[in-house]
Design an enzyme around this catalytic site. Structure first.
Site, mmCIF file in Angstrom:
data_model
loop_
_atom_site.group_PDB
_atom_site.id
_atom_site.type_symbol
_atom_site.label_atom_id
_atom_site.label_comp_id
_atom_site.label_asym_id
_atom_site.label_seq_id
_atom_site.Cartn_x
_atom_site.Cartn_y
_atom_site.Cartn_z
ATOM 1 N N GLU A 58 25.573 35.138 -134.350
ATOM 2 C CA GLU A 58 25.734 35.732 -135.227
ATOM 3 C C GLU A 58 23.969 35.589 -135.939
ATOM 4 O O GLU A 58 23.620 35.188 -136.246
ATOM 5 C CB GLU A 58 26.316 33.747 -135.843
ATOM 6 C CG GLU A 58 27.412 33.412 -135.535
ATOM 7 C CD GLU A 58 27.658 33.156 -136.430
ATOM 8 O OE1 GLU A 58 28.484 32.631 -137.040
ATOM 9 O OE2 GLU A 58 27.400 31.828 -136.772
ATOM 10 N N HIS A 60 24.069 26.439 -135.771
ATOM 11 C CA HIS A 60 24.580 27.236 -136.745
ATOM 12 C C HIS A 60 23.010 27.130 -137.414
ATOM 13 O O HIS A 60 21.929 26.602 -137.844
ATOM 14 C CB HIS A 60 25.597 26.743 -137.490
ATOM 15 C CG HIS A 60 26.488 27.649 -138.416
ATOM 16 N ND1 HIS A 60 24.857 27.917 -139.828
ATOM 17 C CD2 HIS A 60 27.118 28.541 -138.731
ATOM 18 C CE1 HIS A 60 26.095 29.549 -140.276
ATOM 19 N NE2 HIS A 60 26.627 29.612 -139.817
HETATM 20 P P1 PGA Z 1 30.827 34.536 -142.720
HETATM 21 O O1 PGA Z 1 29.978 33.110 -141.683
HETATM 22 O O2 PGA Z 1 31.819 34.913 -141.654
HETATM 23 O O3 PGA Z 1 31.130 33.743 -143.500
HETATM 24 O O4 PGA Z 1 29.360 35.607 -142.721
HETATM 25 C C1 PGA Z 1 29.880 33.256 -140.347
HETATM 26 C C2 PGA Z 1 29.496 32.033 -140.372
HETATM 27 O O5 PGA Z 1 28.301 31.393 -140.562
HETATM 28 O O6 PGA Z 1 29.595 31.295 -138.903
#
Ligand code: PGA
Length: 223
Positions: free
Chosen positions: A148, A99
């Protein structure tokens, strides 16, 4: 129906009391609106909540899986603070690796992430490997990837479905061992279908939208 993954991520939030309240509500909501067969729902919780989450899911026979948010790159042994794959595997079936918050705030490097994927590969745990862009290398053995973009995380400004779909296409072309690509970053119950409908996308990774059970299961329903 194509397989659709919804990977919730509580991040560093929730106490045991709060987690219990979430599962109380989840039980109630899922009784009225069961999860469709083609959807795989994972809730990624802090290490401290793994036993609780496993127990609550098993007791009520909820059709959701428990995930961890991290795992040690080392095996069992003298690694203070490390939670190894055997320990994670007692409670979780999935684990998030890479992440952007781990990369940014905990200094996790591509080499370290590759080590984690290797360790997890020796177990039955499924890694969900998260990348910020095509510049983040994806280690061999990863079949589920979450794209992401950092600007979209927690900002309320998701990437466009077109761009996310195009990224998913490129990831699959570049890494033929990747079977599924998910999108994460400000996904909500309202916008989720725009992403899950995309040809090359296979699901989503909601953070904030996984915290309240009402919102999360509305998102699962709409996915
Ligand atoms: P968010 O986070 O949906 O709050 O934007 C997504 C993530 O960090 O996986």
């Amino acid at each position: 129906m194509k397989p659709t993954f919804i990977i919730g991520n509580w991040k560093s939030l929730k106490t045991t009391t709060e987690a219990n309240a979430w599962f109380d509500k989840a039980e109630e909501l899922l009784k009225n609106d069961p999860i469709a067969e083609h959807k795989t729902v994972v809730i990624s919780v802090p290490f401290t909540l793994l036993p609780l989450a496993k127990e609550r899911v098993a007791k009520a026979n909820l059709k959701i899986f428990v995930g961890a948010q991290d795992v040690s790159p080392y095996d069992a042994g003298a690694y203070t603070g490390g939670v190894n794959v055997q320990q994670v595997g007692e409670f979780a079936t999935h684990v998030l690796i890479g992440h952007s918050e781990r990369r940014q705030f905990f200094g996790e490097t591509p080499q370290l992430l590759e080590e984690k994927v290797k360790r997890v590969g020796q177990t039955a745990i499924t890694p969900i490997f998260l990348v910020r862009s095509l510049n983040d290398a994806i280690p061999l053995g990863v079949t589920i990837v979450g794209y992401e973009p950092v600007e979209a995380i927690g900002s309320g400004r998701p990437d466009t479905p077109e761009n996310a779909n195009n990224m998913a296409k490129q990831i699959k072309e570049r890494y033929p061992f990747v079977e599924y690509v998910l999108y994460g970053g400000s996904v909500t119950a309202e916008n989720v279908a725009q992403f899950t409908q995309c040809e090359y996308l296979n699901g989503v990774v909601p953070g904030r939208a996984s915290l309240a059970p009402e919102g999360f299961f509305a998102l699962v329903h709409n996915a």
